[in-house]
Write an enzyme that holds these catalytic residues in place. Sequence first.
Site, PDB file in Angstrom:
ATOM      1  N   LYS A   1     -11.702  -0.189  -2.216  1.00 10.90           N
ATOM      2  CA  LYS A   1     -10.864  -1.187  -2.571  1.00 10.90           C
ATOM      3  C   LYS A   1     -10.771  -1.327  -4.198  1.00 10.90           C
ATOM      4  O   LYS A   1     -10.737  -0.111  -4.680  1.00 10.90           O
ATOM      5  CB  LYS A   1     -11.428  -2.677  -2.093  1.00 10.90           C
ATOM      6  CG  LYS A   1     -11.597  -2.478  -0.548  1.00 10.90           C
ATOM      7  CD  LYS A   1     -11.939  -3.829  -0.048  1.00 10.90           C
ATOM      8  CE  LYS A   1     -12.114  -3.345   1.603  1.00 10.90           C
ATOM      9  NZ  LYS A   1     -12.242  -4.773   2.516  1.00 10.90           N
TER      10      LYS A   1
ATOM     11  N   SER B   1     -16.727  -4.668   8.511  1.00 11.10           N
ATOM     12  CA  SER B   1     -18.219  -4.927   8.271  1.00 11.10           C
ATOM     13  C   SER B   1     -19.159  -3.824   9.271  1.00 11.10           C
ATOM     14  O   SER B   1     -20.321  -3.866   9.762  1.00 11.10           O
ATOM     15  CB  SER B   1     -18.599  -6.201   8.897  1.00 11.10           C
ATOM     16  OG  SER B   1     -18.274  -7.408   8.171  1.00 11.10           O
TER      17      SER B   1
ATOM     18  N   GLU C   1      -5.473  -6.948   3.498  1.00 12.28           N
ATOM     19  CA  GLU C   1      -5.424  -7.540   2.074  1.00 12.28           C
ATOM     20  C   GLU C   1      -4.218  -7.422   1.472  1.00 12.28           C
ATOM     21  O   GLU C   1      -3.601  -8.147   0.945  1.00 12.28           O
ATOM     22  CB  GLU C   1      -6.989  -6.886   1.271  1.00 12.28           C
ATOM     23  CG  GLU C   1      -8.070  -7.466   1.537  1.00 12.28           C
ATOM     24  CD  GLU C   1      -9.139  -6.403   1.600  1.00 12.28           C
ATOM     25  OE1 GLU C   1      -9.067  -5.498   0.722  1.00 12.28           O
ATOM     26  OE2 GLU C   1     -10.360  -6.675   2.151  1.00 12.28           O
TER      27      GLU C   1
ATOM     28  N   HIS D   1      -3.285  -2.135   4.840  1.00 12.80           N
ATOM     29  CA  HIS D   1      -4.305  -3.218   4.924  1.00 12.80           C
ATOM     30  C   HIS D   1      -4.170  -4.616   4.984  1.00 12.80           C
ATOM     31  O   HIS D   1      -3.368  -5.090   4.365  1.00 12.80           O
ATOM     32  CB  HIS D   1      -5.235  -2.537   3.898  1.00 12.80           C
ATOM     33  CG  HIS D   1      -6.517  -3.046   3.913  1.00 12.80           C
ATOM     34  ND1 HIS D   1      -7.075  -4.435   3.492  1.00 12.80           N
ATOM     35  CD2 HIS D   1      -7.747  -2.366   4.370  1.00 12.80           C
ATOM     36  CE1 HIS D   1      -8.345  -4.604   3.752  1.00 12.80           C
ATOM     37  NE2 HIS D   1      -8.800  -3.270   4.442  1.00 12.80           N
TER      38      HIS D   1
ATOM     39  N   GLY E   1     -15.698  -7.595   5.553  1.00 11.17           N
ATOM     40  CA  GLY E   1     -16.060  -8.040   4.204  1.00 11.17           C
ATOM     41  C   GLY E   1     -16.999  -9.485   4.581  1.00 11.17           C
ATOM     42  O   GLY E   1     -17.349 -10.090   3.731  1.00 11.17           O
TER      43      GLY E   1
ATOM     44  N   GLU F   1      -8.703  -3.410  12.458  1.00  6.79           N
ATOM     45  CA  GLU F   1      -9.456  -4.170  11.357  1.00  6.79           C
ATOM     46  C   GLU F   1      -9.203  -5.578  11.802  1.00  6.79           C
ATOM     47  O   GLU F   1      -8.389  -6.151  11.133  1.00  6.79           O
ATOM     48  CB  GLU F   1      -9.141  -3.711  10.047  1.00  6.79           C
ATOM     49  CG  GLU F   1      -9.423  -2.309   9.700  1.00  6.79           C
ATOM     50  CD  GLU F   1      -9.808  -2.141   8.261  1.00  6.79           C
ATOM     51  OE1 GLU F   1     -10.918  -1.619   7.940  1.00  6.79           O
ATOM     52  OE2 GLU F   1      -9.028  -2.574   7.419  1.00  6.79           O
TER      53      GLU F   1
ATOM     54  N   ASN G   1     -13.055   3.080   2.048  1.00  7.57           N
ATOM     55  CA  ASN G   1     -12.131   2.360   1.214  1.00  7.57           C
ATOM     56  C   ASN G   1     -12.811   1.548   0.245  1.00  7.57           C
ATOM     57  O   ASN G   1     -13.181   0.448   0.340  1.00  7.57           O
ATOM     58  CB  ASN G   1     -11.359   1.272   2.097  1.00  7.57           C
ATOM     59  CG  ASN G   1     -10.531   0.455   1.624  1.00  7.57           C
ATOM     60  OD1 ASN G   1     -10.117   0.635   0.260  1.00  7.57           O
ATOM     61  ND2 ASN G   1      -9.732  -0.759   2.211  1.00  7.57           N
TER      62      ASN G   1
ATOM     63  N   GLY H   1     -17.124  -2.278   2.194  1.00  5.50           N
ATOM     64  CA  GLY H   1     -18.282  -2.618   1.244  1.00  5.50           C
ATOM     65  C   GLY H   1     -19.610  -1.391   1.379  1.00  5.50           C
ATOM     66  O   GLY H   1     -19.869  -0.815   0.198  1.00  5.50           O
TER      67      GLY H   1
HETATM   68  P1  PGA Z   1     -15.887  -4.004   4.879  1.00  7.26           P
HETATM   69  O1  PGA Z   1     -14.060  -3.645   4.788  1.00  7.26           O
HETATM   70  O2  PGA Z   1     -16.226  -2.720   5.633  1.00  7.26           O
HETATM   71  O3  PGA Z   1     -16.265  -4.341   3.876  1.00  7.26           O
HETATM   72  O4  PGA Z   1     -15.510  -5.118   6.028  1.00  7.26           O
HETATM   73  C1  PGA Z   1     -13.417  -2.761   5.632  1.00  7.26           C
HETATM   74  C2  PGA Z   1     -11.914  -2.546   5.146  1.00  7.26           C
HETATM   75  O5  PGA Z   1     -11.309  -3.568   4.759  1.00  7.26           O
HETATM   76  O6  PGA Z   1     -11.185  -1.542   5.318  1.00  7.26           O
END
Ligand code: PGA
Length: 256
Positions: free
Chosen positions: A11, A213, A96, A94, A172, A166, A9, A235
């Site tokens: 983002k 993460s 976010e 998601h 993140g 998640e 992803n 990330g």
């Molecule tokens: P992250 O994000 O690997 O940066 O923690 C995961 C996600 O939001 O899908």
Amino acid sequence: MRTPFVAGNWKMNKTIAEARELVSTMAPQLNALTGVERVLCPPFVALNEVSSLLKGTGLGLGAQNMHWEEKGAFTGEVSPAMVKELCGYVILGHSERRAYFGETDETVNRKLLAAQKFDLTPIVCVGETLEQYGSNRTREVVSSQTLLGLKGISPEFAPRIVVAYEPVWAIGTGKASSGANAQSVQGGVIRPALAELFGADAAQAIRILYGGSVTASNAAEFFSQPDIDGALVGGASLKVDEFVGIVTQAKSEKGV
Ligand code: PGA
């Protein structure tokens, strides 16, 4: 046996030019790692370009969101038919989007029904916030997000769904969940909720990913768990060595 699944992803990262650069290095390495379903989810404006670059590879392409309506006066939105023209997958709900764009279990459900109608493989995200985690509400929150988000889906389509657990506090932050904690939610809450919705057999067929993460160094801890069928990577999906490393771990831990 469930085919392991790893999705990146991106983002709101990478312009078209940057996407081209990343994919031209990453795709040949990922393409060699067969046995794992591998999907890239760039921003909408880079989908067309990445779609061309992925032609002839075994890699899938996904959008990060979509609207549920087929067309019309919805300024700024992207329809399921538009996503379907370029993609086989779509990330829905998601955290976010839930936190910053007002998505709820109800809107996630409408989008999921649209994915079913347009034959897109959905990656549906669930997960508790830090506050809910701190007050021991994880099971209740994740169970209800799963039951409400996936309501009304046909038992035939259900095995196509990919669920991503998640925990919001792990996204993140560099503070991943432990493998054991993710396993307890995925095997002890999400899979039973799927069985309640679709029956035990369909629930066994659905892939459940962990996200939050994930890196090449901690991936094996997750993939060694029986109810962690892969990862949704943020990330680390922007770095060739990390993302290729994660898929490599999925391949070896799952023995594919
Ligand atoms: P992250 O994000 O690997 O940066 O923690 C995961 C996600 O939001 O899908």
